[in-house]
Design an enzyme around this catalytic site. Sequence first.
Site, PDB file in Angstrom:
ATOM      1  N   GLY A  17       0.817  -1.218   0.000  1.00 51.61           N
ATOM      2  CA  GLY A  17       0.000   0.000   0.000  1.00 51.61           C
ATOM      3  C   GLY A  17       0.847   1.263   0.000  1.00 51.61           C
ATOM      4  O   GLY A  17       1.696   1.460   0.865  1.00 51.61           O
ATOM      5  N   PHE A  20      -1.147   6.940   2.598  1.00 50.57           N
ATOM      6  CA  PHE A  20      -0.433   7.789   3.554  1.00 50.57           C
ATOM      7  C   PHE A  20       0.520   6.971   4.433  1.00 50.57           C
ATOM      8  O   PHE A  20       1.687   7.338   4.609  1.00 50.57           O
ATOM      9  CB  PHE A  20      -1.431   8.528   4.447  1.00 50.57           C
ATOM     10  N   GLU A 181     -18.796  17.657   2.904  1.00 51.31           N
ATOM     11  CA  GLU A 181     -18.062  18.356   1.850  1.00 51.31           C
ATOM     12  C   GLU A 181     -18.714  18.137   0.484  1.00 51.31           C
ATOM     13  O   GLU A 181     -18.881  19.078  -0.302  1.00 51.31           O
ATOM     14  CB  GLU A 181     -16.597  17.894   1.853  1.00 51.31           C
TER      15      GLU A 181
HETATM   16  C1  LIG Z   1     -13.284  10.569   0.503  1.00 52.85           C
HETATM   17  C2  LIG Z   1     -12.366  10.581   1.697  1.00 52.85           C
HETATM   18  C3  LIG Z   1     -12.109  11.774   2.355  1.00 52.85           C
HETATM   19  C4  LIG Z   1     -11.251  11.801   3.443  1.00 52.85           C
HETATM   20  N1  LIG Z   1     -11.006  12.989   4.054  1.00 52.85           N
HETATM   21  C5  LIG Z   1     -10.118  13.053   5.052  1.00 52.85           C
HETATM   22  C6  LIG Z   1      -9.767  14.286   5.637  1.00 52.85           C
HETATM   23  O1  LIG Z   1     -10.296  15.341   5.253  1.00 52.85           O
HETATM   24  N2  LIG Z   1      -8.832  14.303   6.630  1.00 52.85           N
HETATM   25  C7  LIG Z   1      -8.231  13.150   7.057  1.00 52.85           C
HETATM   26  O2  LIG Z   1      -7.363  13.213   7.918  1.00 52.85           O
HETATM   27  N3  LIG Z   1      -8.547  11.955   6.541  1.00 52.85           N
HETATM   28  C8  LIG Z   1      -9.471  11.875   5.545  1.00 52.85           C
HETATM   29  N4  LIG Z   1      -9.794  10.658   5.006  1.00 52.85           N
HETATM   30  C9  LIG Z   1      -9.219   9.436   5.585  1.00 52.85           C
HETATM   31  C10 LIG Z   1      -7.797   9.201   5.089  1.00 52.85           C
HETATM   32  O3  LIG Z   1      -7.729   9.393   3.697  1.00 52.85           O
HETATM   33  C11 LIG Z   1      -7.395   7.793   5.470  1.00 52.85           C
HETATM   34  O4  LIG Z   1      -7.454   7.662   6.872  1.00 52.85           O
HETATM   35  C12 LIG Z   1      -5.979   7.472   4.995  1.00 52.85           C
HETATM   36  O5  LIG Z   1      -5.932   7.531   3.582  1.00 52.85           O
HETATM   37  C13 LIG Z   1      -5.529   6.115   5.478  1.00 52.85           C
HETATM   38  O6  LIG Z   1      -4.253   5.880   4.975  1.00 52.85           O
HETATM   39  P1  LIG Z   1      -3.779   4.390   4.664  1.00 52.85           P
HETATM   40  O7  LIG Z   1      -2.359   4.505   4.218  1.00 52.85           O
HETATM   41  O8  LIG Z   1      -4.098   3.502   5.804  1.00 52.85           O
HETATM   42  O9  LIG Z   1      -4.704   3.908   3.463  1.00 52.85           O
HETATM   43  P2  LIG Z   1      -4.873   4.500   2.011  1.00 52.85           P
HETATM   44  O10 LIG Z   1      -4.439   5.904   1.937  1.00 52.85           O
HETATM   45  O11 LIG Z   1      -6.269   4.159   1.628  1.00 52.85           O
HETATM   46  O12 LIG Z   1      -3.862   3.658   1.124  1.00 52.85           O
HETATM   47  C14 LIG Z   1      -4.030   2.276   0.921  1.00 52.85           C
HETATM   48  C15 LIG Z   1      -3.248   1.869  -0.309  1.00 52.85           C
HETATM   49  O13 LIG Z   1      -3.224   0.464  -0.394  1.00 52.85           O
HETATM   50  C16 LIG Z   1      -3.434   0.047  -1.716  1.00 52.85           C
HETATM   51  N5  LIG Z   1      -4.002  -1.302  -1.685  1.00 52.85           N
HETATM   52  C17 LIG Z   1      -5.165  -1.695  -1.142  1.00 52.85           C
HETATM   53  N6  LIG Z   1      -5.323  -3.017  -1.281  1.00 52.85           N
HETATM   54  C18 LIG Z   1      -4.233  -3.473  -1.930  1.00 52.85           C
HETATM   55  C19 LIG Z   1      -3.828  -4.747  -2.390  1.00 52.85           C
HETATM   56  N7  LIG Z   1      -4.564  -5.848  -2.174  1.00 52.85           N
HETATM   57  N8  LIG Z   1      -2.661  -4.854  -3.060  1.00 52.85           N
HETATM   58  C20 LIG Z   1      -1.907  -3.752  -3.295  1.00 52.85           C
HETATM   59  N9  LIG Z   1      -2.243  -2.526  -2.868  1.00 52.85           N
HETATM   60  C21 LIG Z   1      -3.384  -2.394  -2.200  1.00 52.85           C
HETATM   61  C22 LIG Z   1      -4.392   1.092  -2.267  1.00 52.85           C
HETATM   62  O14 LIG Z   1      -4.344   1.131  -3.688  1.00 52.85           O
HETATM   63  C23 LIG Z   1      -3.874   2.359  -1.603  1.00 52.85           C
HETATM   64  O15 LIG Z   1      -2.905   3.011  -2.386  1.00 52.85           O
HETATM   65  C24 LIG Z   1     -10.657  10.601   3.908  1.00 52.85           C
HETATM   66  C25 LIG Z   1     -10.922   9.394   3.252  1.00 52.85           C
HETATM   67  C26 LIG Z   1     -11.766   9.389   2.154  1.00 52.85           C
HETATM   68  C27 LIG Z   1     -12.049   8.104   1.440  1.00 52.85           C
END
Ligand SMILES: Cc1cc2nc3c(=O)[nH]c(=O)nc-3n(C[C@H](O)[C@H](O)[C@H](O)COP(=O)(O)OP(=O)(O)OC[C@H]3O[C@@H](n4cnc5c(N)ncnc54)[C@H](O)[C@@H]3O)c2cc1C
Length: 428
Positions: A17, A20, A181
């Site tokens: 992934g 972030f 939003e």
């Molecule tokens: C519409 C929306 C608005 C948001 N607004 C806010 C905000 O205003 N402020 C805030 O703080 N947070 C916000 N969030 C929440 C925030 O975006 C998430 O908490 C954050 O992105 C989590 O980060 P992460 O790295 O855990 O997951 P993600 O950023 O979702 O990254 C996960 C990654 O894993 C990859 N992945 C998934 N499954 C697989 C697989 N099987 N094989 C390979 N790759 C894979 C995906 O492609 C992705 O790139 C929002 C979320 C959404 C959906």
Amino acid sequence: MEPVTPGTPGHRVVIVGGGFAGLYAARGLAGEPVDVALVDRRNHHLFQPLLYQVATGALSADEIAPPLRSVLRRQRNAAVLLADVEDIDLAGQAVTARGHDGHEHRLPYDTLVLAAGADTNYFGHDEWSDDAPGLKSIEDAVEIRRRILGAFEAAELEPDPVVRSALLTFVVVGAGPTGVELAGQIAELARDVLPQDFERIDTTSARVLLVDAAPHVLGGYHPRLSERAARDLRALGVEVRLEAPVAAVDAEAVTIAEERVPTRTVVWAAGIRASPLAALVAGKAGIEPDRGGRLPVGPDLTLPGHPEVFVLGDMASVDGVPGVAPAAMQMGRHAAAMISARVTASPLPDPFRYRDRGTLATIGRHRAVGQIRGLRLKGLPAWVLWLAVHLTYLVGFQNRLVVFVRWSFSYLTRGRSARVIPGRVSRG
Ligand SMILES: Cc1cc2nc3c(=O)[nH]c(=O)nc-3n(C[C@H](O)[C@H](O)[C@H](O)COP(=O)(O)OP(=O)(O)OC[C@H]3O[C@@H](n4cnc5c(N)ncnc54)[C@H](O)[C@@H]3O)c2cc1C
């Protein structure tokens, strides 16, 4: 058990992934004596907090989705693999991923970082997903934009007033930050942006409904800010329906409590559920995921019984830590610090502690609410801060610059220039 031999050259770190958490973990390992493989099923990082702007024509997709290869271009110990992770062999320490070439690849690891994020949660009603898409990916945002703008186009051609009114009804389910939003932006589109562009329909007559089963908008916020957000939304013309659970969704209507509201555009912003990889790992490790499907982790963010596996961001369940971007970034940095301390035999960092720097949600032009270190902000100051924070955290200097120019232009002209409707207008 210490999984790492200090100083081992070529210590293999596989990060699943490039969101972030994964991206900040990878960057935190720059210059460390490890080989990083960042695996993602998309070729780009995604700044999800601005997805709703892509869905409503304020930004185009590339501006919030920099290619992972270019983000990590200068990091010599990191490689990017475009592949979908399908299986994780905890005992054999290897990840199986289906590559963009269609082949299966087995990636052995010494340390695994699981940061695959979350998917939309329909709370047992996955059958609603076609008629009420969630907003989690670029494809989702472009599809929602197609439906919103397509509905106005279809209404312009529609002779039957009943159908026209259904076309001009937009329902957003879920009154968290994303729902608030989105509803605000759709209302501004209808009220400020589109009226001059259409001749037969009065776009200002469009109905925008924001519905939630909960009693407040922006549930986690101070009650005064929730009230302020609801007031701002109503001032924009959004109908806020609270304590109104959605009972059914189909292609022609959404049933809110007992009322069937004819509409052709429903967006689901009501919840998320951890990536299915969490359930897969839970099964193999004999661990019970939490209600959101997230994996409980130790204070160092490792999987119980597997110190070589870190679980981060929206996949991890840590007491008092919300599923937000800053938490994911902080977890990514923490995991990187842990890994580099282990491989260099340095003292380990303190247990993970989330530093809450506050939350902000924007409702529309000059309208936002936020709570930062006990301070409650609303109106213009909150809106300006929201703009500044989002520009700061957007990945890539070029994106920051382009988004800044676009926002300035939209501010001056009240325009939305990213309004391409891809493919066919109608869903039928
Ligand atoms: C519409 C929306 C608005 C948001 N607004 C806010 C905000 O205003 N402020 C805030 O703080 N947070 C916000 N969030 C929440 C925030 O975006 C998430 O908490 C954050 O992105 C989590 O980060 P992460 O790295 O855990 O997951 P993600 O950023 O979702 O990254 C996960 C990654 O894993 C990859 N992945 C998934 N499954 C697989 C697989 N099987 N094989 C390979 N790759 C894979 C995906 O492609 C992705 O790139 C929002 C979320 C959404 C959906």
